[in-house]
Design a protein around this motif. Structure first.
Motif, PDB file in Angstrom:
ATOM      1  N   ARG A 133       0.859  -1.179   0.000  1.00  0.00           N
ATOM      2  CA  ARG A 133       0.000   0.000   0.000  1.00  0.00           C
ATOM      3  C   ARG A 133       0.897   1.230   0.000  1.00  0.00           C
ATOM      4  O   ARG A 133       1.939   1.239   0.615  1.00  0.00           O
ATOM      5  CB  ARG A 133      -0.880  -0.125   1.235  1.00  0.00           C
ATOM      6  N   PRO A 134       0.469   2.259  -0.689  1.00  0.00           N
ATOM      7  CA  PRO A 134       1.277   3.480  -0.669  1.00  0.00           C
ATOM      8  C   PRO A 134       1.300   4.094   0.729  1.00  0.00           C
ATOM      9  O   PRO A 134       0.446   3.788   1.560  1.00  0.00           O
ATOM     10  CB  PRO A 134       0.558   4.405  -1.660  1.00  0.00           C
ATOM     11  N   SER A 135       2.271   4.918   0.981  1.00  0.00           N
ATOM     12  CA  SER A 135       2.355   5.595   2.264  1.00  0.00           C
ATOM     13  C   SER A 135       1.115   6.468   2.455  1.00  0.00           C
ATOM     14  O   SER A 135       0.769   7.268   1.595  1.00  0.00           O
ATOM     15  CB  SER A 135       3.611   6.456   2.305  1.00  0.00           C
ATOM     16  N   LEU A 136       0.433   6.276   3.573  1.00  0.00           N
ATOM     17  CA  LEU A 136      -0.806   7.002   3.842  1.00  0.00           C
ATOM     18  C   LEU A 136      -0.559   8.081   4.882  1.00  0.00           C
ATOM     19  O   LEU A 136       0.251   7.904   5.789  1.00  0.00           O
ATOM     20  CB  LEU A 136      -1.875   6.043   4.367  1.00  0.00           C
ATOM     21  N   PRO A 137      -1.287   9.193   4.793  1.00  0.00           N
ATOM     22  CA  PRO A 137      -1.179  10.190   5.858  1.00  0.00           C
ATOM     23  C   PRO A 137      -1.627   9.577   7.179  1.00  0.00           C
ATOM     24  O   PRO A 137      -2.572   8.808   7.219  1.00  0.00           O
ATOM     25  CB  PRO A 137      -2.166  11.286   5.435  1.00  0.00           C
ATOM     26  N   ARG A 138      -0.906   9.901   8.252  1.00  0.00           N
ATOM     27  CA  ARG A 138      -1.247   9.372   9.570  1.00  0.00           C
ATOM     28  C   ARG A 138      -2.005  10.393  10.385  1.00  0.00           C
ATOM     29  O   ARG A 138      -1.614  11.544  10.488  1.00  0.00           O
ATOM     30  CB  ARG A 138       0.013   8.960  10.317  1.00  0.00           C
ATOM     31  N   ARG A 139      -3.088   9.947  10.956  1.00  0.00           N
ATOM     32  CA  ARG A 139      -3.883  10.736  11.895  1.00  0.00           C
ATOM     33  C   ARG A 139      -3.611  10.173  13.290  1.00  0.00           C
ATOM     34  O   ARG A 139      -3.168   9.042  13.424  1.00  0.00           O
ATOM     35  CB  ARG A 139      -5.367  10.625  11.568  1.00  0.00           C
ATOM     36  N   VAL A 140      -3.889  10.946  14.314  1.00  0.00           N
ATOM     37  CA  VAL A 140      -3.639  10.503  15.686  1.00  0.00           C
ATOM     38  C   VAL A 140      -4.934  10.608  16.488  1.00  0.00           C
ATOM     39  O   VAL A 140      -5.626  11.621  16.439  1.00  0.00           O
ATOM     40  CB  VAL A 140      -2.536  11.364  16.342  1.00  0.00           C
ATOM     41  N   VAL A 166      -4.425   1.628  12.491  1.00  0.00           N
ATOM     42  CA  VAL A 166      -5.513   1.137  11.651  1.00  0.00           C
ATOM     43  C   VAL A 166      -5.453   1.920  10.345  1.00  0.00           C
ATOM     44  O   VAL A 166      -5.395   3.145  10.359  1.00  0.00           O
ATOM     45  CB  VAL A 166      -6.889   1.372  12.303  1.00  0.00           C
ATOM     46  N   THR A 167      -5.445   1.206   9.218  1.00  0.00           N
ATOM     47  CA  THR A 167      -5.439   1.892   7.934  1.00  0.00           C
ATOM     48  C   THR A 167      -6.767   1.701   7.228  1.00  0.00           C
ATOM     49  O   THR A 167      -7.438   0.681   7.383  1.00  0.00           O
ATOM     50  CB  THR A 167      -4.319   1.385   7.004  1.00  0.00           C
ATOM     51  N   GLY A 168      -7.119   2.709   6.474  1.00  0.00           N
ATOM     52  CA  GLY A 168      -8.282   2.664   5.603  1.00  0.00           C
ATOM     53  C   GLY A 168      -7.829   2.977   4.204  1.00  0.00           C
ATOM     54  O   GLY A 168      -6.632   3.036   3.933  1.00  0.00           O
TER      55      GLY A 168
END
Length: 95
Positions: A9-16, A63-65
């Motif tokens: 999967r491509p690098s996803l923006p991370r939220r906290v 957790v990724t979406g």
């Protein structure tokens, strides 16, 4: 557990959690009952559930979406996230 490999999967923006929780829920469609169940299943099993995935990282989980990842820093953050999706926790059906 294992983070997804770079090829998965491509690098996803991370939220906290909790600051970016509402943004993550909206971005990843998790306000839909079916998506919420799949997200909870991935988080509980720490594995891929189609478009949703989860893995352990340090003291917490990620957790990724389809659009971004949400960092749950510890067990308390995970509990808060789970109960933001359903009042009955993991395995709940009342959507």
């Amino acid at each position: 557990m294992r983070p997804p490999s770079r090829g998965d999967r491509p690098s996803l923006p991370r939220r906290v959690w909790p600051a970016d929780a509402a943004a993550w829920l909206d971005e990843n469609g998790v306000r839909q009952p079916r998506a919420a169940r799949r997200t909870l299943a991935a988080l509980a099993a720490l594995e891929s559930r189609g478009r949703y995935d989860a893995w352990a990282e340090g003291e917490g989980k990620v957790v990724t979406g389809p659009v971004s990842a949400l960092v749950l820093g510890d067990a308390e953050a995970e509990i808060g996230f789970v109960f933001s999706l359903t009042p009955d926790g993991y395995g709940a059906e009342p959507f």
